[in-house]
Design a protein around this motif. Structure first.
Motif, PDB file in Angstrom:
ATOM      1  N   ASP A 100      35.059  73.374  71.950  1.00 11.72           N
ATOM      2  CA  ASP A 100      35.406  74.839  70.961  1.00 11.72           C
ATOM      3  C   ASP A 100      34.429  75.528  70.868  1.00 11.72           C
ATOM      4  OD1 ASP A 100      33.349  73.190  69.722  1.00 11.72           O
ATOM      5  OD2 ASP A 100      34.718  73.508  67.660  1.00 11.72           O
ATOM      6  N   PRO A 101      35.149  76.814  70.741  1.00 13.44           N
ATOM      7  CA  PRO A 101      33.849  77.881  70.828  1.00 13.44           C
ATOM      8  C   PRO A 101      33.041  78.146  69.857  1.00 13.44           C
ATOM      9  CG  PRO A 101      36.470  79.097  70.539  1.00 13.44           C
ATOM     10  CD  PRO A 101      36.238  77.762  70.800  1.00 13.44           C
ATOM     11  N   GLY A 102      32.577  77.593  69.084  1.00 11.09           N
ATOM     12  CA  GLY A 102      31.197  77.144  67.628  1.00 11.09           C
ATOM     13  C   GLY A 102      31.126  75.722  67.932  1.00 11.09           C
ATOM     14  N   ALA A 103      30.686  74.680  69.553  1.00  9.77           N
ATOM     15  CA  ALA A 103      29.990  74.075  69.844  1.00  9.77           C
ATOM     16  C   ALA A 103      30.671  73.145  68.683  1.00  9.77           C
ATOM     17  CB  ALA A 103      28.836  74.020  70.486  1.00  9.77           C
ATOM     18  N   GLY A 104      31.091  72.920  68.177  1.00  5.32           N
ATOM     19  CA  GLY A 104      31.795  71.862  67.166  1.00  5.32           C
ATOM     20  C   GLY A 104      31.157  72.111  65.997  1.00  5.32           C
ATOM     21  N   LEU A 105      31.574  73.012  65.793  1.00  8.63           N
ATOM     22  CA  LEU A 105      31.336  73.749  64.212  1.00  8.63           C
ATOM     23  C   LEU A 105      32.623  74.369  63.778  1.00  8.63           C
ATOM     24  CD1 LEU A 105      28.044  76.225  63.897  1.00  8.63           C
ATOM     25  CD2 LEU A 105      28.673  73.606  63.010  1.00  8.63           C
ATOM     26  N   PRO A 106      33.194  74.136  62.669  1.00  5.44           N
ATOM     27  CA  PRO A 106      34.228  74.453  62.566  1.00  5.44           C
ATOM     28  C   PRO A 106      34.544  75.633  62.437  1.00  5.44           C
ATOM     29  CG  PRO A 106      33.599  73.364  60.792  1.00  5.44           C
ATOM     30  CD  PRO A 106      32.593  73.275  61.460  1.00  5.44           C
ATOM     31  N   VAL A 107      35.081  76.557  62.753  1.00  5.01           N
ATOM     32  CA  VAL A 107      35.608  77.558  63.189  1.00  5.01           C
ATOM     33  C   VAL A 107      36.272  78.621  61.349  1.00  5.01           C
ATOM     34  CG1 VAL A 107      36.270  78.706  65.263  1.00  5.01           C
ATOM     35  CG2 VAL A 107      38.207  78.498  63.011  1.00  5.01           C
ATOM     36  N   ARG A 108      34.814  79.783  61.052  1.00  6.34           N
ATOM     37  CA  ARG A 108      35.586  80.587  59.849  1.00  6.34           C
ATOM     38  C   ARG A 108      36.633  81.044  60.047  1.00  6.34           C
ATOM     39  NH1 ARG A 108      32.003  85.261  60.046  1.00  6.34           N
ATOM     40  NH2 ARG A 108      31.053  85.872  61.446  1.00  6.34           N
ATOM     41  N   ARG A 109      36.584  81.739  61.406  1.00  5.49           N
ATOM     42  CA  ARG A 109      37.916  83.174  60.669  1.00  5.49           C
ATOM     43  C   ARG A 109      38.275  82.715  62.394  1.00  5.49           C
ATOM     44  NH1 ARG A 109      34.958  89.095  61.213  1.00  5.49           N
ATOM     45  NH2 ARG A 109      34.171  87.407  59.061  1.00  5.49           N
ATOM     46  N   VAL A 110      39.907  82.982  61.830  1.00  9.38           N
ATOM     47  CA  VAL A 110      40.765  83.597  63.514  1.00  9.38           C
ATOM     48  C   VAL A 110      42.178  84.363  62.863  1.00  9.38           C
ATOM     49  CG1 VAL A 110      42.755  82.089  64.249  1.00  9.38           C
ATOM     50  CG2 VAL A 110      40.968  80.660  63.034  1.00  9.38           C
ATOM     51  N   VAL A 111      41.909  85.416  64.526  1.00 10.56           N
ATOM     52  CA  VAL A 111      42.741  86.082  64.923  1.00 10.56           C
ATOM     53  C   VAL A 111      43.857  85.738  66.173  1.00 10.56           C
ATOM     54  CG1 VAL A 111      42.531  88.297  65.790  1.00 10.56           C
ATOM     55  CG2 VAL A 111      40.600  87.712  64.693  1.00 10.56           C
ATOM     56  N   VAL A 112      44.674  86.154  65.914  1.00 13.25           N
ATOM     57  CA  VAL A 112      46.123  85.661  66.811  1.00 13.25           C
ATOM     58  C   VAL A 112      46.423  86.860  67.240  1.00 13.25           C
ATOM     59  CG1 VAL A 112      47.738  84.936  67.550  1.00 13.25           C
ATOM     60  CG2 VAL A 112      46.558  83.491  66.290  1.00 13.25           C
ATOM     61  N   ARG A 113      46.489  87.115  68.675  1.00 12.51           N
ATOM     62  CA  ARG A 113      46.756  88.306  68.710  1.00 12.51           C
ATOM     63  C   ARG A 113      48.434  87.879  69.862  1.00 12.51           C
ATOM     64  NH1 ARG A 113      41.590  90.682  72.873  1.00 12.51           N
ATOM     65  NH2 ARG A 113      43.290  89.944  74.194  1.00 12.51           N
ATOM     66  N   TYR A 114      48.969  89.099  69.413  1.00 14.72           N
ATOM     67  CA  TYR A 114      50.648  88.908  70.034  1.00 14.72           C
ATOM     68  C   TYR A 114      51.414  89.744  70.804  1.00 14.72           C
ATOM     69  CZ  TYR A 114      50.810  91.169  65.938  1.00 14.72           C
ATOM     70  OH  TYR A 114      52.257  92.233  64.723  1.00 14.72           O
ATOM     71  N   ALA A 115      51.840  90.118  70.894  1.00 15.69           N
ATOM     72  CA  ALA A 115      53.105  91.497  71.371  1.00 15.69           C
ATOM     73  C   ALA A 115      52.600  91.721  72.148  1.00 15.69           C
ATOM     74  CB  ALA A 115      53.260  92.493  69.904  1.00 15.69           C
ATOM     75  N   ARG A 116      51.662  91.185  74.358  1.00 15.13           N
ATOM     76  CA  ARG A 116      50.818  91.432  74.718  1.00 15.13           C
ATOM     77  C   ARG A 116      51.565  92.893  75.306  1.00 15.13           C
ATOM     78  NH1 ARG A 116      48.687  88.600  80.093  1.00 15.13           N
ATOM     79  NH2 ARG A 116      47.607  89.725  80.435  1.00 15.13           N
TER      80      ARG A 116
END
Length: 189
Positions: A42-58
């Motif tokens: 995962d992006p944080g190399a095992g750390l939980p993520v603190r913020r999530v952004v979902v990109r939509y409507a391509r």
């Protein structure tokens, strides 16, 4: 294709590290021959993520030039971007506990803002806690092979990787190792 969800419910199989005279406790127990903790992907190399952004409507054809003069500024801004994005959802407790925790940006093919917001919130709940990937090697058995399909919930009981009291995982990759008549199962949870 399936949806990755947190492990919950009754396990299809319990993988146990036997030894010292301990024998299988139930019909759906399987002996762990070996196990290993896999490097996080995962992006944080095992750390939980603190913020999530979902990109939509391509927007499949972003444009910054050649736009008619009658097009509004809001539409020009939309035409220049490849996606619309939800406002970020953040977990302040994760940010405080893990200062190096990263943001997770997910590109989707979702169309509606409400669907993107729901997926953003689901992903934050799923990924704001520590998750591990393990590779479990066990004996090859037809019943076991049928029970550990992708998406199945399994329990791992062993004195390593926070599994002492038993911990639930989701199967993300079963594979047969014919050289040793064994089953390698990659689990996440």
């Amino acid at each position: 294709m399936g949806r990755l969800v947190a492990p919950a419910g009754d396990p299809a199989v319990t993988f146990r590290r036997f030894g010292g005279g301990v024998v299988a406790e139930a019909a759906n127990d399987a002996d762990i021959i070996s196990s290993e903790l896999l490097a996080p992907q995962d992006p944080g190399a095992g750390l939980p993520v603190r913020r999530v952004v979902v990109r939509y409507a391509r927007n499949w054809t972003p444009q910054t030039t050649g736009i008619n003069g009658g097009v509004s500024d809001a539409r020009r801004a939309w035409l220049a971007e490849p996606y619309r994005a939800t406002a970020p959802a953040e977990d302040a407790a994760v940010a405080a506990k893990h200062p190096l925790a990263e943001d997770l940006v997910i590109d989707t093919l979702l169309v509606h803002a409400a669907d993107a917001a729901a997926e953003r919130d689901r992903q934050l709940a799923l990924r704001s806690v520590r998750r591990d990937r393990l590779r479990i090697r066990s004996r090859l058995d037809a019943d076991l092979l049928a029970a550990v399909d992708v998406g199945a919930v399994v329990r791992v009981v062993q004195p390593r990787w926070r599994c002492d009291a038993g911990r639930l995982f989701v199967v993300i990759g079963p594979a047969i190792d014919a050289r040793i008549s064994g089953l390698d199962v990659v689990v996440w949870g």
